[in-house]
Design an enzyme around this catalytic site. Sequence first.
Site, mmCIF file in Angstrom:
data_model
loop_
_atom_site.group_PDB
_atom_site.id
_atom_site.type_symbol
_atom_site.label_atom_id
_atom_site.label_comp_id
_atom_site.label_asym_id
_atom_site.label_seq_id
_atom_site.Cartn_x
_atom_site.Cartn_y
_atom_site.Cartn_z
ATOM 1 C CB CYS A 1 72.919 -6.101 19.459
ATOM 2 S SG CYS A 1 71.276 -6.636 19.023
ATOM 3 N NE ARG B 1 78.892 -7.752 18.759
ATOM 4 C CZ ARG B 1 79.336 -8.329 19.867
ATOM 5 N NH1 ARG B 1 80.627 -8.485 20.056
ATOM 6 N NH2 ARG B 1 78.503 -8.748 20.791
ATOM 7 C CD1 TRP C 1 71.911 -10.425 13.363
ATOM 8 C CD2 TRP C 1 70.744 -11.356 15.022
ATOM 9 N NE1 TRP C 1 71.628 -11.728 13.014
ATOM 10 C CE2 TRP C 1 70.906 -12.320 14.013
ATOM 11 C CE3 TRP C 1 70.030 -11.711 16.173
ATOM 12 C CZ2 TRP C 1 70.400 -13.607 14.115
ATOM 13 C CZ3 TRP C 1 69.526 -12.990 16.276
ATOM 14 C CH2 TRP C 1 69.708 -13.928 15.249
ATOM 15 C CG ASN D 1 74.215 -7.685 22.746
ATOM 16 O OD1 ASN D 1 73.386 -8.442 22.275
ATOM 17 N ND2 ASN D 1 75.511 -7.948 22.719
ATOM 18 N N GLY D 2 70.957 -8.292 23.912
ATOM 19 C CA GLY D 2 70.402 -9.371 24.732
ATOM 20 C C GLY D 2 68.903 -9.503 24.508
ATOM 21 C CD GLU E 1 82.675 -26.132 10.065
ATOM 22 O OE1 GLU E 1 81.672 -26.367 10.766
ATOM 23 O OE2 GLU E 1 83.104 -24.975 9.889
ATOM 24 C CE LYS F 1 82.157 -22.410 7.760
ATOM 25 N NZ LYS F 1 82.476 -22.282 9.105
ATOM 26 C CD GLU G 1 78.635 -20.409 8.520
ATOM 27 O OE1 GLU G 1 78.080 -19.780 9.413
ATOM 28 O OE2 GLU G 1 79.685 -21.043 8.720
ATOM 29 C CG HIS H 1 69.059 -46.468 5.487
ATOM 30 N ND1 HIS H 1 68.546 -47.746 5.491
ATOM 31 C CD2 HIS H 1 70.399 -46.608 5.621
ATOM 32 C CE1 HIS H 1 69.532 -48.614 5.653
ATOM 33 N NE2 HIS H 1 70.669 -47.952 5.734
ATOM 34 C CE LYS I 1 83.785 -14.782 14.051
ATOM 35 N NZ LYS I 1 83.976 -15.990 13.241
#
Length: 598
Positions: free
Chosen positions: A2, A28, A73, A97-98, A474, A478, A481, A497, A593
């Site tokens: 948010c 964000r 968000w 926000n939170g 990584e 990438k 996402e 395995h 973000k």
Amino acid sequence: MCGIVGYNGKDKNTLRILIDGLKALEYRGYDSAGIAYKNDEINIIKSVGKINELENKIDFNLNTNIGIGHTRWATHGSVNENNSHPHNVGDITIVHNGIIENFNEIKKELTSKGYHFNSTTDTEVACALIDYYYKENKDIKTSLVKFMKKIKGSYALGIMCKDSDTIYSVRKDSPLIIAKNESGNFIASDTIAVSKYADSVMYLDENVIAEITNDKITLFDKDLKEVESNFKSIDKSTNNTDKCGYDHYMLKEIHEQPKVFRDTVSPYLENGIDSLIDKMPDFTKYNRIDIVACGSAYHTGLVGKNLIEEFAQVPVNVEVASEYRYKNNFYDDKTLVIVVSQSGETADTLAALRKAKNDNIDTLAIVNVEGSTMAREADILLKIKAGREIAVATTKAYSAQVAMLSLIALNLASAKGNIDKEEMKVILKDIKELPVKIENTILNSDYKNIAEAIYKNDNIFFIGRGIDYALSMEGSLKLKEISYINSQAYAAGELKHGTISLIEEGTPVIGILTEENLILKTISNIEEVKSRGAITTVITNSDINNNFDYNIKIPKVHKLLQSLLTIIPLQLISYEVAKLRNCNIDQPKNLAKSVTVE
Ligand code: M6R
């Protein structure tokens, strides 16, 4: 996550200021947006989707001097206008926000006192609680003191009250800045939201109430005693949001990596290794290092572990912050806890930092955002110089974090006498030449061909050993996402395995081969998947003669620096795949973000 913006001043163009602020916060990640402004009464406009949808609903001819705005968000309740902010209950309107953790319990209490709720959000409950205290006390600051005592969880709030022309703000575990210029005052989640208008900024401390009128900002502690503000001028040069001709911020940021590397390492190497030892803390007093972070920053920790353990011979424990903060950590006064974070605000990483500090363990933060909470709270700060990173998927901040961890490994290895003069010469030469090598690696045109061959697949695997396994993780993140393809990273020797059962005709497998003494082992593992039909790509710094489908050759440099080249093809293959799949590369769905909630 948010975003909040608010304005109170003499400029009647408040609605434009709010929308500009929300647009600057788009990076964000969000799914709906809204504003509240006041002329005779408080008016609220909301919309689901992009800020443009909200903008289309606003009459910008309307004059008003005070308002708050929000990008949401979703955490509590689905994405719809009812759940979007601002929320209004009684006399109070807020943006938040939170996460309010005890909202269910408070909701029950308030319901029994006659409150009704229109949304499923925790924010509406927070709003009702402030309204309840306000009706009881007739004073907003006293109400906020009570609110802060009662609430469990995290919050940054912008608050408007029906009876006054003042904005109030409080925060806990979520960032909030206050800014000003000659004609008015601002609040925001991030300086970038107001840097077009404001000249100076300060970070609001926790347990402080900000009272923001159109010409004055006053701060109060929990006893309602006035406390001092500490404004600094805004460095506008760091807030450039131009794509500079690139199609996406992600691509622009990938291309910035040569400069970011130079900017991050050169202040430590002005006089070679001597200045590196001078300018960094003395790591030799620690016999254990814990690196704690989330997502890509966690992956940089895995690269750092590899380098520090190999070159400095110090054991490194790398942990995901959301686990580390709640578990038994067997650290002692010879342990250094390193937190790694681009934003410096990630809730779990911040909590891990606070936990270690609380246990009197030395802490060091590798952070990109100047003035962020981690940058301010860690005992030692090593700031990376990635500049503002706007794409949600990190690239240049990841590299800068890896560069800083490489410098720590080099510092410690050299302080312990583990690197002789000749090797040091090679390393310093490689450091000097690396920006050009990064640039050339970016310019390789094979990434598009590989992307063409794999972008229609539902499953893609990345494999490697040692540091190449850390890089595989990584690479896989990438791809997931930004392209929404299911992808897994495996230690190359582990595939057989179980997971090898998923390999079939046409399954893409990307092998990373830079660990000199392990290359032949990984080659065998790639042969194993090839013989089961996989489309094989290798990214390597060696000459490989096997008949794999694609072979990306990158320059070979000292191992302390190699990852900074190896990561480039991984970033660009993901980028090209996402582009072919028409994905929203800079703002992938569901992602934020800066993850300021648990
Ligand atoms: O701001 P931070 O570095 O603390 O963020 C940590 C993760 O949320 C972040 O790296 C995330 O995994 C990125 N989207 C990866 O591209």
